[in-house]
Design a protein around this motif. Sequence first.
Motif, short mmCIF file in Angstrom:
data_model
loop_
_atom_site.label_atom_id
_atom_site.label_comp_id
_atom_site.label_asym_id
_atom_site.label_seq_id
_atom_site.Cartn_x
_atom_site.Cartn_y
_atom_site.Cartn_z
N LYS A 163 3.48 36.99 61.57
CA LYS A 163 3.29 37.90 60.43
C LYS A 163 4.24 37.56 59.30
O LYS A 163 3.87 37.61 58.12
CB LYS A 163 3.48 39.35 60.87
CG LYS A 163 2.33 39.89 61.69
CD LYS A 163 2.53 41.34 62.05
CE LYS A 163 1.36 41.80 62.91
NZ LYS A 163 1.40 43.23 63.15
N ALA A 164 5.47 37.21 59.66
CA ALA A 164 6.45 36.84 58.63
C ALA A 164 6.03 35.57 57.91
O ALA A 164 6.12 35.48 56.68
CB ALA A 164 7.82 36.66 59.27
N LYS A 165 5.55 34.59 58.68
CA LYS A 165 5.08 33.34 58.06
C LYS A 165 3.89 33.61 57.14
O LYS A 165 3.81 33.06 56.05
CB LYS A 165 4.67 32.33 59.12
CG LYS A 165 5.79 31.60 59.77
CD LYS A 165 5.27 30.54 60.72
CE LYS A 165 6.38 29.82 61.40
NZ LYS A 165 5.88 28.80 62.33
N GLU A 166 2.97 34.45 57.61
CA GLU A 166 1.79 34.76 56.80
C GLU A 166 2.21 35.43 55.49
O GLU A 166 1.73 35.07 54.40
CB GLU A 166 0.83 35.67 57.57
CG GLU A 166 -0.41 36.03 56.80
CD GLU A 166 -1.32 36.99 57.53
OE1 GLU A 166 -2.39 37.27 56.99
OE2 GLU A 166 -0.97 37.47 58.63
N ALA A 167 3.11 36.41 55.59
CA ALA A 167 3.57 37.11 54.39
C ALA A 167 4.29 36.17 53.44
O ALA A 167 4.08 36.22 52.22
CB ALA A 167 4.49 38.26 54.79
N THR A 168 5.13 35.30 53.99
CA THR A 168 5.84 34.33 53.15
C THR A 168 4.85 33.39 52.47
O THR A 168 5.00 33.07 51.29
CB THR A 168 6.85 33.53 53.99
OG1 THR A 168 7.76 34.43 54.60
CG2 THR A 168 7.60 32.53 53.14
N GLY A 169 3.84 32.97 53.21
CA GLY A 169 2.82 32.10 52.65
C GLY A 169 2.07 32.77 51.51
O GLY A 169 1.77 32.15 50.49
N LYS A 170 1.78 34.06 51.67
CA LYS A 170 1.10 34.79 50.60
C LYS A 170 1.98 34.92 49.36
O LYS A 170 1.51 34.75 48.24
CB LYS A 170 0.70 36.19 51.09
CG LYS A 170 -0.51 36.19 52.00
CD LYS A 170 -0.87 37.60 52.42
CE LYS A 170 -2.07 37.59 53.35
NZ LYS A 170 -2.46 38.94 53.76
N LEU A 171 3.25 35.22 49.59
CA LEU A 171 4.17 35.40 48.47
C LEU A 171 4.40 34.10 47.70
O LEU A 171 4.56 34.12 46.48
CB LEU A 171 5.52 35.94 48.96
CG LEU A 171 5.54 37.40 49.37
CD1 LEU A 171 6.89 37.75 50.01
CD2 LEU A 171 5.28 38.30 48.18
N THR A 172 4.46 33.00 48.41
CA THR A 172 4.74 31.71 47.78
C THR A 172 3.47 30.95 47.44
O THR A 172 3.54 29.81 46.96
CB THR A 172 5.63 30.84 48.68
OG1 THR A 172 4.94 30.60 49.92
CG2 THR A 172 6.97 31.49 48.94
N ASP A 173 2.33 31.55 47.71
CA ASP A 173 1.03 30.92 47.47
C ASP A 173 0.90 29.61 48.25
O ASP A 173 0.36 28.62 47.75
CB ASP A 173 0.80 30.70 45.98
CG ASP A 173 -0.68 30.58 45.64
OD1 ASP A 173 -1.50 31.17 46.39
OD2 ASP A 173 -1.01 29.90 44.67
N ASP A 174 1.42 29.61 49.47
CA ASP A 174 1.37 28.45 50.36
C ASP A 174 0.31 28.72 51.44
O ASP A 174 0.58 29.39 52.43
CB ASP A 174 2.74 28.22 50.98
CG ASP A 174 2.81 26.97 51.85
OD1 ASP A 174 1.76 26.43 52.24
OD2 ASP A 174 3.94 26.54 52.14
#
Length: 59
Positions: free
Chosen positions: A17-28
């Motif tokens: 979940k943390a990776k997914e959220a980080t990916g969304k925030l950084t557009d990755d």
Amino acid sequence: MARKDKASNAAQKMKGKAKEATGKLTDDESLESKGKTEQVKGDVKQAGENVKDAFKRGR
């Protein structure tokens, strides 16, 4: 052992979940996808633990 496995599965889901959220925030999109995959792996492992528990109770 089952408690340790369940905790590990929950930790894997939280990490995903943390990776997914980080990916969304950084557009990755790659990181977001990895996070979703990690969550699914945690869910599958947890389902396996639940089956084991049900089998043990049924004996």
